[in-house]
Design a protein around this motif. Sequence first.
Motif, PDB file in Angstrom:
ATOM      1  N   VAL A  48       0.532  -1.395   0.071  1.00 42.04           N
ATOM      2  CA  VAL A  48      -0.268   0.451  -0.179  1.00 42.04           C
ATOM      3  C   VAL A  48       0.982   1.152  -0.110  1.00 42.04           C
ATOM      4  O   VAL A  48       1.791   1.070   1.149  1.00 42.04           O
ATOM      5  N   GLU A  49       0.603   1.928  -0.698  1.00 44.92           N
ATOM      6  CA  GLU A  49       1.386   3.512  -0.665  1.00 44.92           C
ATOM      7  C   GLU A  49       0.732   4.135  -0.332  1.00 44.92           C
ATOM      8  O   GLU A  49       0.761   5.508   0.647  1.00 44.92           O
ATOM      9  N   ALA A  50      -0.597   4.227  -1.191  1.00 42.96           N
ATOM     10  CA  ALA A  50      -1.977   5.750   0.144  1.00 42.96           C
ATOM     11  C   ALA A  50      -3.617   4.545   0.006  1.00 42.96           C
ATOM     12  O   ALA A  50      -3.762   3.862  -0.872  1.00 42.96           O
ATOM     13  N   ALA A  51      -4.269   5.463   0.828  1.00 46.03           N
ATOM     14  CA  ALA A  51      -5.542   4.338   1.626  1.00 46.03           C
ATOM     15  C   ALA A  51      -6.115   6.291   1.134  1.00 46.03           C
ATOM     16  O   ALA A  51      -6.173   7.139   2.116  1.00 46.03           O
ATOM     17  N   PRO A  76      -9.554  -1.434   9.084  1.00 45.50           N
ATOM     18  CA  PRO A  76      -9.894  -0.695   8.520  1.00 45.50           C
ATOM     19  C   PRO A  76      -9.678  -0.008   6.626  1.00 45.50           C
ATOM     20  O   PRO A  76      -8.415  -0.860   7.001  1.00 45.50           O
ATOM     21  N   GLY A  77     -10.289   0.421   5.695  1.00 45.06           N
ATOM     22  CA  GLY A  77     -10.171   0.737   4.288  1.00 45.06           C
ATOM     23  C   GLY A  77     -10.286  -0.351   3.408  1.00 45.06           C
ATOM     24  O   GLY A  77      -9.789  -0.781   3.472  1.00 45.06           O
ATOM     25  N   HIS A  78     -10.964   0.901   2.827  1.00 47.31           N
ATOM     26  CA  HIS A  78     -11.332  -0.087   1.089  1.00 47.31           C
ATOM     27  C   HIS A  78      -9.983   0.346  -0.019  1.00 47.31           C
ATOM     28  O   HIS A  78     -10.380  -0.649  -0.472  1.00 47.31           O
ATOM     29  N   ASP A  79     -10.161   1.986  -0.368  1.00 42.52           N
ATOM     30  CA  ASP A  79      -9.731   2.476  -1.228  1.00 42.52           C
ATOM     31  C   ASP A  79      -8.190   2.124  -0.774  1.00 42.52           C
ATOM     32  O   ASP A  79      -7.684   3.060  -0.826  1.00 42.52           O
ATOM     33  N   GLU A 140      -3.598  10.964  -5.372  1.00 44.74           N
ATOM     34  CA  GLU A 140      -4.905  11.223  -6.477  1.00 44.74           C
ATOM     35  C   GLU A 140      -5.531   9.384  -7.003  1.00 44.74           C
ATOM     36  O   GLU A 140      -6.669   9.235  -6.319  1.00 44.74           O
ATOM     37  N   ALA A 141      -4.482   8.111  -7.562  1.00 45.26           N
ATOM     38  CA  ALA A 141      -5.287   7.522  -7.392  1.00 45.26           C
ATOM     39  C   ALA A 141      -6.421   7.248  -6.801  1.00 45.26           C
ATOM     40  O   ALA A 141      -7.309   6.471  -5.735  1.00 45.26           O
ATOM     41  N   ALA A 142      -5.615   6.967  -4.926  1.00 45.46           N
ATOM     42  CA  ALA A 142      -6.302   6.320  -4.151  1.00 45.46           C
ATOM     43  C   ALA A 142      -7.511   7.100  -3.758  1.00 45.46           C
ATOM     44  O   ALA A 142      -8.901   6.528  -2.950  1.00 45.46           O
ATOM     45  N   ALA A 143      -7.422   8.363  -4.022  1.00 45.41           N
ATOM     46  CA  ALA A 143      -9.005   9.251  -3.367  1.00 45.41           C
ATOM     47  C   ALA A 143     -10.005   8.504  -4.749  1.00 45.41           C
ATOM     48  O   ALA A 143     -10.677   9.318  -4.581  1.00 45.41           O
ATOM     49  N   ILE A 144      -9.648   7.800  -5.828  1.00 47.10           N
ATOM     50  CA  ILE A 144     -10.447   7.632  -7.356  1.00 47.10           C
ATOM     51  C   ILE A 144     -11.857   6.808  -6.892  1.00 47.10           C
ATOM     52  O   ILE A 144     -12.848   6.611  -6.820  1.00 47.10           O
ATOM     53  N   PRO A 145     -11.753   5.033  -6.878  1.00 45.16           N
ATOM     54  CA  PRO A 145     -11.855   3.897  -6.979  1.00 45.16           C
ATOM     55  C   PRO A 145     -13.491   3.934  -5.900  1.00 45.16           C
ATOM     56  O   PRO A 145     -14.839   4.011  -6.714  1.00 45.16           O
ATOM     57  N   LEU A 146     -13.905   3.951  -4.610  1.00 49.41           N
ATOM     58  CA  LEU A 146     -15.439   4.027  -4.206  1.00 49.41           C
ATOM     59  C   LEU A 146     -15.964   4.789  -4.469  1.00 49.41           C
ATOM     60  O   LEU A 146     -16.723   4.516  -4.805  1.00 49.41           O
ATOM     61  N   ALA A 147     -15.516   6.180  -4.697  1.00 47.69           N
ATOM     62  CA  ALA A 147     -16.496   7.350  -4.781  1.00 47.69           C
ATOM     63  C   ALA A 147     -17.410   6.977  -5.957  1.00 47.69           C
ATOM     64  O   ALA A 147     -17.520   7.283  -7.037  1.00 47.69           O
ATOM     65  N   ILE A 148     -16.189   7.244  -6.782  1.00 49.96           N
ATOM     66  CA  ILE A 148     -16.528   7.150  -8.787  1.00 49.96           C
ATOM     67  C   ILE A 148     -17.283   6.509  -8.927  1.00 49.96           C
ATOM     68  O   ILE A 148     -18.038   6.003  -9.662  1.00 49.96           O
ATOM     69  N   GLU A 149     -17.099   4.814  -8.337  1.00 52.56           N
ATOM     70  CA  GLU A 149     -17.738   3.665  -8.873  1.00 52.56           C
ATOM     71  C   GLU A 149     -19.013   4.264  -8.365  1.00 52.56           C
ATOM     72  O   GLU A 149     -19.946   3.484  -9.180  1.00 52.56           O
TER      73      GLU A 149
END
Length: 324
Positions: A48-51, A76-79, A140-149
Amino acid sequence: MASASVPALPSHIKAWVYSEYGKSSDILKFDTNVPLPEIKEDQVLIKVEAAALNPIDYRRCGGFLKDTDSPLPTAPGHDVAGVVAKVGSQVKKFKVGDEVYGDINEHALNYPKVIGSLAEYTTAEEKLLAHKPPNLSFVEAAAIPLAIETAYEGFERAGFSAGKSILVLGGAGGVGTYVIQLAKHVFGASKIAATSSTKKLELLRNLGADLPIDYTKEKFEELPEKFDLVYDTVGGEELERAFKAVKEGGKVVTIVPPGKPPAIMFILTSTGSTLEKLSPYLESGKVKPVLDPKTPFPFSQTVEAFSFLETYRATGKVVVYPIP
């Protein structure tokens, strides 16, 4: 032979874990001796680099998923955004050293990973991940998955199409910032209205909203115009009022449980294919992650990151980085 850039795997890792339910600031503890999670055949191990944090993370801490949660203690942690450290025997799409990102839990409410993304290493099924767009940092990439999906799935469930109008409730939040951008660049909305507090109206404009609405001064349901879709990311009484802002035959979508019929309430099903579909928009910079100015929080300040997200004042996403 392991590639030179990937160090030997440790037997134990550092992670933020909790062993009982409660307020995140009371229960989250830094543990330096968590066993390295093992991968299944269809999974990869990620350094993991960022979450990024999401509301589901602190709700889960509070026992919201008690009946369907994984056994405690849990991290915890999803992204996640990180680097593939090991691949299962059935994995075809990724190799060791690839930079990947995704939401590691296919169904947020059903048995999420025991070791989530707030750890040095985590695991995820191949189908939940995508290659990180090269133009994006790990933060930036960590900030994307759950929210954009989530944003994307709401449009799909509502059957939204080009030429329709949309009102976004909570346009400056983690999901709302993506709803506005997808409405504009991916789905071709004819008009985009969105609510926020006074100081975030400019952000809504920059993201593509034609009509930013200051919820401290205006009632969106009293606007003369009505919308084909009201996309609610706030819940509560906002959802009650949403029904008054929708056109006859229009739809209301909400991502906040428990929802209320006739609104379409859903909880995301995570999939890497949505990230792959949206990759051209992310790589061209048409759709961008919005990071709160306080972001990133260092790994040592994960508890502070949770407390900040819990104030409901974050703009866009809250990310933890670097993770050792």
